[in-house]
Write a protein that holds these residues in place. Sequence first.
Motif, PDB file in Angstrom:
ATOM      1  N   SER A  36      91.825 -88.723  97.068  1.00  0.00           N
ATOM      2  CA  SER A  36      90.421 -88.285  97.661  1.00  0.00           C
ATOM      3  C   SER A  36      89.459 -88.328  96.435  1.00  0.00           C
ATOM      4  O   SER A  36      89.900 -87.759  95.350  1.00  0.00           O
ATOM      5  CB  SER A  36      90.252 -86.976  98.610  1.00  0.00           C
ATOM      6  OG  SER A  36      90.624 -85.974  97.874  1.00  0.00           O
ATOM      7  N   LEU A  37      88.354 -88.535  96.549  1.00  0.00           N
ATOM      8  CA  LEU A  37      87.410 -88.762  95.178  1.00  0.00           C
ATOM      9  C   LEU A  37      86.070 -88.021  95.951  1.00  0.00           C
ATOM     10  O   LEU A  37      85.639 -88.212  96.605  1.00  0.00           O
ATOM     11  CB  LEU A  37      87.078 -90.132  94.995  1.00  0.00           C
ATOM     12  CG  LEU A  37      86.325 -90.768  94.121  1.00  0.00           C
ATOM     13  CD1 LEU A  37      86.917 -90.381  92.626  1.00  0.00           C
ATOM     14  CD2 LEU A  37      85.982 -92.162  94.073  1.00  0.00           C
ATOM     15  N   MET A  38      85.956 -87.212  94.792  1.00  0.00           N
ATOM     16  CA  MET A  38      84.773 -86.298  94.902  1.00  0.00           C
ATOM     17  C   MET A  38      83.889 -86.339  93.702  1.00  0.00           C
ATOM     18  O   MET A  38      84.160 -86.360  92.711  1.00  0.00           O
ATOM     19  CB  MET A  38      85.295 -84.637  95.002  1.00  0.00           C
ATOM     20  CG  MET A  38      86.444 -84.263  96.160  1.00  0.00           C
ATOM     21  SD  MET A  38      85.596 -84.797  98.007  1.00  0.00           S
ATOM     22  CE  MET A  38      84.351 -83.251  97.729  1.00  0.00           C
ATOM     23  N   GLY A  39      82.499 -86.295  94.094  1.00  0.00           N
ATOM     24  CA  GLY A  39      81.589 -86.229  92.855  1.00  0.00           C
ATOM     25  C   GLY A  39      80.932 -87.328  92.073  1.00  0.00           C
ATOM     26  O   GLY A  39      80.319 -87.181  91.351  1.00  0.00           O
ATOM     27  N   ALA A  40      81.603 -88.706  92.368  1.00  0.00           N
ATOM     28  CA  ALA A  40      81.358 -89.668  91.598  1.00  0.00           C
ATOM     29  C   ALA A  40      79.997 -90.120  92.050  1.00  0.00           C
ATOM     30  O   ALA A  40      79.670 -90.468  92.911  1.00  0.00           O
ATOM     31  CB  ALA A  40      82.415 -90.659  91.701  1.00  0.00           C
ATOM     32  N   SER A  41      79.365 -91.075  91.109  1.00  0.00           N
ATOM     33  CA  SER A  41      78.197 -91.842  91.365  1.00  0.00           C
ATOM     34  C   SER A  41      78.498 -92.980  92.194  1.00  0.00           C
ATOM     35  O   SER A  41      79.719 -93.226  92.389  1.00  0.00           O
ATOM     36  CB  SER A  41      77.494 -92.392  90.045  1.00  0.00           C
ATOM     37  OG  SER A  41      78.174 -93.250  89.662  1.00  0.00           O
ATOM     38  N   THR A  42      77.544 -93.553  93.031  1.00  0.00           N
ATOM     39  CA  THR A  42      77.903 -94.542  93.925  1.00  0.00           C
ATOM     40  C   THR A  42      78.730 -95.742  93.299  1.00  0.00           C
ATOM     41  O   THR A  42      79.612 -96.374  93.641  1.00  0.00           O
ATOM     42  CB  THR A  42      76.598 -95.115  94.650  1.00  0.00           C
ATOM     43  OG1 THR A  42      75.958 -93.901  95.321  1.00  0.00           O
ATOM     44  CG2 THR A  42      77.115 -96.071  95.688  1.00  0.00           C
TER      45      THR A  42
END
Length: 164
Positions: A36-42
């Motif tokens: 899962s991926l959290m906090g990245a820019s679009t």
Amino acid sequence: MKVIAAITTVLLTLLVSACGWQLRGETSVPSMESLSLMGASTELKYSLEDELENQGVLVHNESPYQLIIDDEEWMRRTSAVDNQGRQAEIELRYTLYWHLRDVKTGALLTTPKRMMALRSLPWYPENATASSDEEQLVRDDLYEDMTFRLINQIAAASKGWETY
């Protein structure tokens, strides 16, 4: 003479492959089924999702592993000026702070890490539209470069983990 040239070619090929050298854009495959991926820019999120899924790593919120992007920083500065004092070259610096976490235990799987990428490009004051378009292309290239580097780091960190 041909035999010596062939042996030299084979030895140089083996030497280059043994040192870990890879073509740009080549990534190691993380040894996990999902993330899962959290906090990245679009932009970074889409780039990471696409490349991870191309490598068989599912990206969803129910994964036992979490990639947390703590911060992303862009710095843009003038690195050269022309004879009239106008900017002639700019430098873009993209810095990324990240770590991996086990969702079940909350334990950090990697220490927080920092990665940085840097590019310079010419700037033409008389054609600002083309220069800004070129700047956007360089930013896109930096996202892609950082994606490949980040996946390689995740793959190196995940070696030896049990996959769920």
